[in-house]
Design a protein around this motif. Structure first.
Motif, PDB file in Angstrom:
ATOM      1  N   ALA A  56       9.396  -1.518  -2.847  1.00 23.79           N
ATOM      2  CA  ALA A  56       9.831  -0.124  -2.970  1.00 23.79           C
ATOM      3  C   ALA A  56       8.697   0.844  -2.642  1.00 23.79           C
ATOM      4  O   ALA A  56       8.925   1.891  -2.034  1.00 23.79           O
ATOM      5  N   TRP A  57       7.481   0.516  -3.016  1.00 28.70           N
ATOM      6  CA  TRP A  57       6.337   1.397  -2.766  1.00 28.70           C
ATOM      7  C   TRP A  57       5.860   1.308  -1.328  1.00 28.70           C
ATOM      8  O   TRP A  57       5.093   2.144  -0.867  1.00 28.70           O
ATOM      9  N   ASP A  58       6.297   0.290  -0.613  1.00 28.88           N
ATOM     10  CA  ASP A  58       5.835   0.027   0.747  1.00 28.88           C
ATOM     11  C   ASP A  58       6.831   0.521   1.799  1.00 28.88           C
ATOM     12  O   ASP A  58       6.755   0.150   2.948  1.00 28.88           O
ATOM     13  N   VAL A  68       5.576  12.093 -11.082  1.00 28.10           N
ATOM     14  CA  VAL A  68       4.310  11.358 -11.157  1.00 28.10           C
ATOM     15  C   VAL A  68       3.534  11.586  -9.869  1.00 28.10           C
ATOM     16  O   VAL A  68       4.119  11.801  -8.811  1.00 28.10           O
ATOM     17  N   ASP A  69       2.230  11.545  -9.985  1.00 28.08           N
ATOM     18  CA  ASP A  69       1.376  11.760  -8.811  1.00 28.08           C
ATOM     19  C   ASP A  69       0.923  10.408  -8.264  1.00 28.08           C
ATOM     20  O   ASP A  69      -0.247  10.078  -8.299  1.00 28.08           O
ATOM     21  N   TRP A  70       1.883   9.595  -7.827  1.00 26.24           N
ATOM     22  CA  TRP A  70       1.585   8.295  -7.280  1.00 26.24           C
ATOM     23  C   TRP A  70       1.638   8.363  -5.765  1.00 26.24           C
ATOM     24  O   TRP A  70       2.202   9.290  -5.193  1.00 26.24           O
ATOM     25  N   VAL A  71       1.078   7.361  -5.120  1.00 27.73           N
ATOM     26  CA  VAL A  71       1.022   7.362  -3.663  1.00 27.73           C
ATOM     27  C   VAL A  71       1.630   6.082  -3.101  1.00 27.73           C
ATOM     28  O   VAL A  71       1.702   5.056  -3.778  1.00 27.73           O
ATOM     29  N   ARG A  72       2.059   6.179  -1.842  1.00 31.16           N
ATOM     30  CA  ARG A  72       2.571   5.003  -1.137  1.00 31.16           C
ATOM     31  C   ARG A  72       1.474   3.941  -1.092  1.00 31.16           C
ATOM     32  O   ARG A  72       0.298   4.253  -0.873  1.00 31.16           O
ATOM     33  N   SER A  73       1.854   2.683  -1.306  1.00 27.54           N
ATOM     34  CA  SER A  73       0.866   1.601  -1.262  1.00 27.54           C
ATOM     35  C   SER A  73       1.511   0.347  -0.682  1.00 27.54           C
ATOM     36  O   SER A  73       2.720   0.170  -0.743  1.00 27.54           O
ATOM     37  N   VAL A  86      -3.392  -1.717  -0.778  1.00 26.59           N
ATOM     38  CA  VAL A  86      -3.890  -0.629   0.063  1.00 26.59           C
ATOM     39  C   VAL A  86      -3.088   0.626  -0.272  1.00 26.59           C
ATOM     40  O   VAL A  86      -1.865   0.629  -0.160  1.00 26.59           O
ATOM     41  N   ARG A  87      -3.800   1.675  -0.696  1.00 22.74           N
ATOM     42  CA  ARG A  87      -3.149   2.956  -0.972  1.00 22.74           C
ATOM     43  C   ARG A  87      -3.265   3.812   0.287  1.00 22.74           C
ATOM     44  O   ARG A  87      -4.361   3.991   0.815  1.00 22.74           O
ATOM     45  N   HIS A  88      -2.157   4.325   0.746  1.00 25.56           N
ATOM     46  CA  HIS A  88      -2.105   4.991   2.048  1.00 25.56           C
ATOM     47  C   HIS A  88      -2.768   6.359   2.062  1.00 25.56           C
ATOM     48  O   HIS A  88      -3.144   6.853   3.118  1.00 25.56           O
ATOM     49  N   ARG A  89      -2.888   6.972   0.921  1.00 27.56           N
ATOM     50  CA  ARG A  89      -3.555   8.270   0.807  1.00 27.56           C
ATOM     51  C   ARG A  89      -4.101   8.392  -0.607  1.00 27.56           C
ATOM     52  O   ARG A  89      -3.916   7.496  -1.425  1.00 27.56           O
ATOM     53  N   GLY A  99     -10.618   5.623  -7.856  1.00 25.57           N
ATOM     54  CA  GLY A  99     -10.005   4.361  -7.455  1.00 25.57           C
ATOM     55  C   GLY A  99     -10.133   3.964  -6.005  1.00 25.57           C
ATOM     56  O   GLY A  99     -10.232   2.791  -5.673  1.00 25.57           O
ATOM     57  N   GLY A 100     -10.082   4.925  -5.097  1.00 23.20           N
ATOM     58  CA  GLY A 100     -10.200   4.607  -3.684  1.00 23.20           C
ATOM     59  C   GLY A 100      -8.912   4.127  -3.039  1.00 23.20           C
ATOM     60  O   GLY A 100      -7.842   4.173  -3.626  1.00 23.20           O
ATOM     61  N   HIS A 101      -9.050   3.643  -1.805  1.00 24.72           N
ATOM     62  CA  HIS A 101      -7.915   3.176  -1.019  1.00 24.72           C
ATOM     63  C   HIS A 101      -7.497   1.750  -1.349  1.00 24.72           C
ATOM     64  O   HIS A 101      -6.357   1.369  -1.075  1.00 24.72           O
ATOM     65  N   ILE A 102      -8.424   0.941  -1.858  1.00 24.97           N
ATOM     66  CA  ILE A 102      -8.163  -0.495  -1.970  1.00 24.97           C
ATOM     67  C   ILE A 102      -8.560  -1.007  -3.351  1.00 24.97           C
ATOM     68  O   ILE A 102      -9.618  -0.658  -3.877  1.00 24.97           O
ATOM     69  N   GLY A 103      -7.695  -1.840  -3.908  1.00 27.34           N
ATOM     70  CA  GLY A 103      -8.007  -2.582  -5.128  1.00 27.34           C
ATOM     71  C   GLY A 103      -7.669  -4.040  -4.885  1.00 27.34           C
ATOM     72  O   GLY A 103      -6.706  -4.349  -4.190  1.00 27.34           O
ATOM     73  N   TYR A 104      -8.463  -4.940  -5.430  1.00 31.06           N
ATOM     74  CA  TYR A 104      -8.213  -6.364  -5.186  1.00 31.06           C
ATOM     75  C   TYR A 104      -8.670  -7.208  -6.363  1.00 31.06           C
ATOM     76  O   TYR A 104      -9.468  -6.772  -7.193  1.00 31.06           O
ATOM     77  N   SER A 105      -8.137  -8.423  -6.411  1.00 31.82           N
ATOM     78  CA  SER A 105      -8.497  -9.394  -7.440  1.00 31.82           C
ATOM     79  C   SER A 105      -8.394 -10.792  -6.863  1.00 31.82           C
ATOM     80  O   SER A 105      -7.508 -11.074  -6.049  1.00 31.82           O
ATOM     81  N   VAL A 106      -9.258 -11.663  -7.338  1.00 34.39           N
ATOM     82  CA  VAL A 106      -9.177 -13.091  -7.038  1.00 34.39           C
ATOM     83  C   VAL A 106      -8.979 -13.804  -8.373  1.00 34.39           C
ATOM     84  O   VAL A 106      -9.667 -13.498  -9.357  1.00 34.39           O
ATOM     85  N   ARG A 107      -8.036 -14.728  -8.408  1.00 32.97           N
ATOM     86  CA  ARG A 107      -7.726 -15.412  -9.665  1.00 32.97           C
ATOM     87  C   ARG A 107      -8.969 -16.094 -10.219  1.00 32.97           C
ATOM     88  O   ARG A 107      -9.836 -16.549  -9.459  1.00 32.97           O
ATOM     89  N   PRO A 108      -9.084 -16.167 -11.536  1.00 28.10           N
ATOM     90  CA  PRO A 108     -10.310 -16.679 -12.160  1.00 28.10           C
ATOM     91  C   PRO A 108     -10.776 -18.036 -11.636  1.00 28.10           C
ATOM     92  O   PRO A 108     -11.978 -18.227 -11.400  1.00 28.10           O
TER      93      PRO A 108
END
Length: 187
Positions: free
Chosen positions: A52-54, A63-68, A87-90, A99-108
Protein backbone atom coordinates in the motif's frame (compact mmCIF):
# COMPACT_ATOMS: atom_id res chain seq x y z
CA UNK A 1 29.47 -14.53 -1.31
CA UNK A 2 26.77 -15.83 -3.62
CA UNK A 3 24.20 -13.63 -5.31
CA UNK A 4 21.24 -12.42 -3.29
CA UNK A 5 17.66 -11.50 -4.20
CA UNK A 6 16.44 -7.97 -3.49
CA UNK A 7 12.64 -8.30 -3.72
CA UNK A 8 9.52 -6.53 -2.56
CA UNK A 9 7.40 -8.28 0.09
CA UNK A 10 5.03 -10.79 -1.51
CA UNK A 11 2.86 -13.72 -0.37
CA UNK A 12 5.48 -16.28 -1.40
CA UNK A 13 7.81 -14.87 1.28
CA UNK A 14 5.28 -15.06 4.15
CA UNK A 15 7.05 -17.94 5.91
CA UNK A 16 10.48 -16.28 5.57
CA UNK A 17 9.03 -13.01 6.91
CA UNK A 18 7.48 -14.77 9.91
CA UNK A 19 10.78 -16.52 10.66
CA UNK A 20 12.70 -13.22 10.33
CA UNK A 21 10.29 -11.44 12.71
CA UNK A 22 10.39 -14.30 15.24
CA UNK A 23 14.20 -14.19 15.38
CA UNK A 24 14.18 -10.43 16.09
CA UNK A 25 11.57 -10.76 18.82
CA UNK A 26 13.36 -13.73 20.43
CA UNK A 27 16.64 -11.76 20.43
CA UNK A 28 14.98 -8.55 21.71
CA UNK A 29 16.65 -6.74 18.81
CA UNK A 30 15.63 -3.47 17.14
CA UNK A 31 13.88 -3.81 13.80
CA UNK A 32 15.06 -0.70 11.96
CA UNK A 33 13.92 -0.36 8.37
CA UNK A 34 11.03 -2.80 8.84
CA UNK A 35 8.11 -0.42 9.30
CA UNK A 36 5.48 -1.93 11.63
CA UNK A 37 6.61 -5.56 11.23
CA UNK A 38 7.23 -5.88 14.99
CA UNK A 39 3.51 -5.23 15.65
CA UNK A 40 2.13 -7.45 12.87
CA UNK A 41 1.80 -11.13 13.78
CA UNK A 42 0.42 -12.13 10.38
CA UNK A 43 3.12 -11.63 7.72
CA UNK A 44 0.43 -11.08 5.08
CA UNK A 45 -0.74 -7.98 6.98
CA UNK A 46 2.79 -6.61 6.64
CA UNK A 47 2.97 -7.56 2.94
CA UNK A 48 -0.29 -5.68 2.30
CA UNK A 49 0.93 -2.70 4.34
CA UNK A 50 4.21 -2.52 2.40
CA UNK A 51 2.45 -2.78 -0.95
CA UNK A 52 0.00 0.00 0.00
CA UNK A 53 2.85 2.42 0.77
CA UNK A 54 4.63 1.52 -2.47
CA UNK A 55 1.84 2.60 -4.82
CA UNK A 56 0.60 5.91 -6.12
CA UNK A 57 -2.59 5.68 -4.05
CA UNK A 58 -3.47 8.05 -1.22
CA UNK A 59 -1.58 7.90 2.06
CA UNK A 60 -3.51 7.97 5.36
CA UNK A 61 -4.89 11.40 6.18
CA UNK A 62 -3.84 13.25 9.30
CA UNK A 63 -0.31 11.86 9.41
CA UNK A 64 2.91 13.23 7.97
CA UNK A 65 4.09 9.97 6.43
CA UNK A 66 5.83 9.51 3.11
CA UNK A 67 5.74 7.03 0.25
CA UNK A 68 8.24 4.21 0.84
CA UNK A 69 9.40 1.02 -0.83
CA UNK A 70 10.28 -1.99 1.28
CA UNK A 71 12.68 -4.68 0.09
CA UNK A 72 13.59 -8.08 1.47
CA UNK A 73 17.09 -9.47 1.08
CA UNK A 74 16.73 -13.21 0.38
CA UNK A 75 19.48 -15.83 0.17
CA UNK A 76 18.36 -17.97 -2.80
CA UNK A 77 19.99 -21.25 -1.80
CA UNK A 78 17.88 -21.63 1.37
CA UNK A 79 15.20 -18.95 0.95
CA UNK A 80 16.25 -17.29 4.20
CA UNK A 81 15.40 -13.61 4.61
CA UNK A 82 18.66 -12.15 5.92
CA UNK A 83 17.63 -8.49 5.93
CA UNK A 84 15.18 -5.78 5.07
CA UNK A 85 15.70 -2.30 3.72
CA UNK A 86 13.23 0.55 3.32
CA UNK A 87 13.60 3.46 0.88
CA UNK A 88 11.63 6.62 1.68
CA UNK A 89 10.90 8.53 -1.51
CA UNK A 90 10.99 11.97 0.09
CA UNK A 91 11.38 13.62 3.48
CA UNK A 92 8.98 14.77 6.13
CA UNK A 93 10.35 16.91 8.99
CA UNK A 94 11.50 13.93 11.07
CA UNK A 95 13.22 12.15 8.17
CA UNK A 96 14.98 15.35 7.08
CA UNK A 97 16.33 15.93 10.58
CA UNK A 98 17.00 12.37 11.73
CA UNK A 99 15.84 9.31 9.80
CA UNK A 100 16.95 9.89 6.24
CA UNK A 101 15.96 8.11 3.04
CA UNK A 102 16.96 4.58 4.02
CA UNK A 103 16.57 2.29 7.01
CA UNK A 104 17.81 -1.29 7.12
CA UNK A 105 18.33 -4.30 9.36
CA UNK A 106 20.10 -7.63 9.15
CA UNK A 107 18.72 -10.46 11.27
CA UNK A 108 20.79 -11.17 14.38
CA UNK A 109 22.11 -14.58 13.23
CA UNK A 110 23.37 -13.13 9.91
CA UNK A 111 25.18 -10.03 11.15
CA UNK A 112 28.90 -9.42 10.58
CA UNK A 113 28.84 -11.31 7.28
CA UNK A 114 28.75 -8.34 4.89
CA UNK A 115 25.04 -8.52 4.06
CA UNK A 116 24.19 -4.97 5.15
CA UNK A 117 26.80 -3.39 2.87
CA UNK A 118 25.70 -5.51 -0.09
CA UNK A 119 22.01 -4.90 0.56
CA UNK A 120 22.56 -1.14 0.69
CA UNK A 121 24.69 -1.20 -2.47
CA UNK A 122 22.05 -3.27 -4.29
CA UNK A 123 19.33 -0.78 -3.28
CA UNK A 124 21.07 2.43 -4.40
CA UNK A 125 20.28 1.96 -8.12
CA UNK A 126 16.58 1.85 -7.19
CA UNK A 127 17.02 5.18 -5.40
CA UNK A 128 18.30 6.67 -8.67
CA UNK A 129 15.42 5.07 -10.54
CA UNK A 130 12.87 6.94 -8.40
CA UNK A 131 14.68 10.24 -9.03
CA UNK A 132 16.91 10.71 -6.01
CA UNK A 133 20.35 12.20 -6.68
CA UNK A 134 21.71 11.61 -3.19
CA UNK A 135 20.44 9.81 -0.11
CA UNK A 136 20.69 10.58 3.58
CA UNK A 137 21.30 7.65 5.91
CA UNK A 138 21.69 7.89 9.66
CA UNK A 139 22.96 5.49 12.28
CA UNK A 140 23.29 5.54 16.05
CA UNK A 141 26.72 6.74 17.17
CA UNK A 142 27.37 3.37 18.86
CA UNK A 143 26.48 1.31 15.76
CA UNK A 144 29.92 0.63 14.31
CA UNK A 145 28.60 -1.95 11.83
CA UNK A 146 26.10 0.45 10.31
CA UNK A 147 28.70 3.21 10.08
CA UNK A 148 31.03 0.81 8.21
CA UNK A 149 28.16 -0.19 5.91
CA UNK A 150 27.43 3.42 5.02
CA UNK A 151 31.09 4.31 4.51
CA UNK A 152 31.63 1.22 2.32
CA UNK A 153 28.96 2.61 0.00
CA UNK A 154 30.46 6.07 -0.31
CA UNK A 155 28.77 7.76 2.65
CA UNK A 156 30.15 11.18 3.57
CA UNK A 157 29.68 12.30 7.17
CA UNK A 158 27.63 15.47 7.61
CA UNK A 159 26.79 15.83 11.32
CA UNK A 160 25.71 14.20 14.55
CA UNK A 161 22.27 15.07 15.91
CA UNK A 162 20.46 14.35 19.17
CA UNK A 163 16.98 12.85 18.79
CA UNK A 164 14.63 14.37 21.37
CA UNK A 165 12.45 11.81 23.12
CA UNK A 166 14.69 8.90 22.15
CA UNK A 167 17.79 9.82 24.15
CA UNK A 168 20.08 8.83 21.28
CA UNK A 169 22.52 10.50 18.95
CA UNK A 170 22.56 9.80 15.24
CA UNK A 171 25.35 10.30 12.73
CA UNK A 172 24.12 11.59 9.37
CA UNK A 173 25.78 10.54 6.10
CA UNK A 174 25.08 11.42 2.46
CA UNK A 175 25.69 9.09 -0.49
CA UNK A 176 25.95 10.65 -3.95
CA UNK A 177 24.04 8.41 -6.37
CA UNK A 178 25.81 9.61 -9.52
CA UNK A 179 28.18 6.66 -9.10
CA UNK A 180 25.34 4.14 -9.23
CA UNK A 181 23.39 3.15 -12.37
CA UNK A 182 19.61 3.36 -12.50
CA UNK A 183 18.06 -0.04 -11.96
CA UNK A 184 15.53 -1.47 -14.34
CA UNK A 185 14.77 -4.59 -12.32
CA UNK A 186 14.22 -3.98 -8.60
CA UNK A 187 11.30 -6.43 -8.47
Amino acid sequence: MKSMLLVRPAPEYAEAIADFRREYLDAGSRMDGCGPLRRMEDPMDWVRYCRAWDTDGPLPEGVDWVRSTQFLYIRPEDGKMVGTIQVRHRFNAFLAAYGGHIGYSVRPSERRKGYAARMLRDTLPFCRQIGLEKVLISCRTDNVGSRKTILANGGVYESTVFVPGRDEELERYWIDLNNFPKSENCD
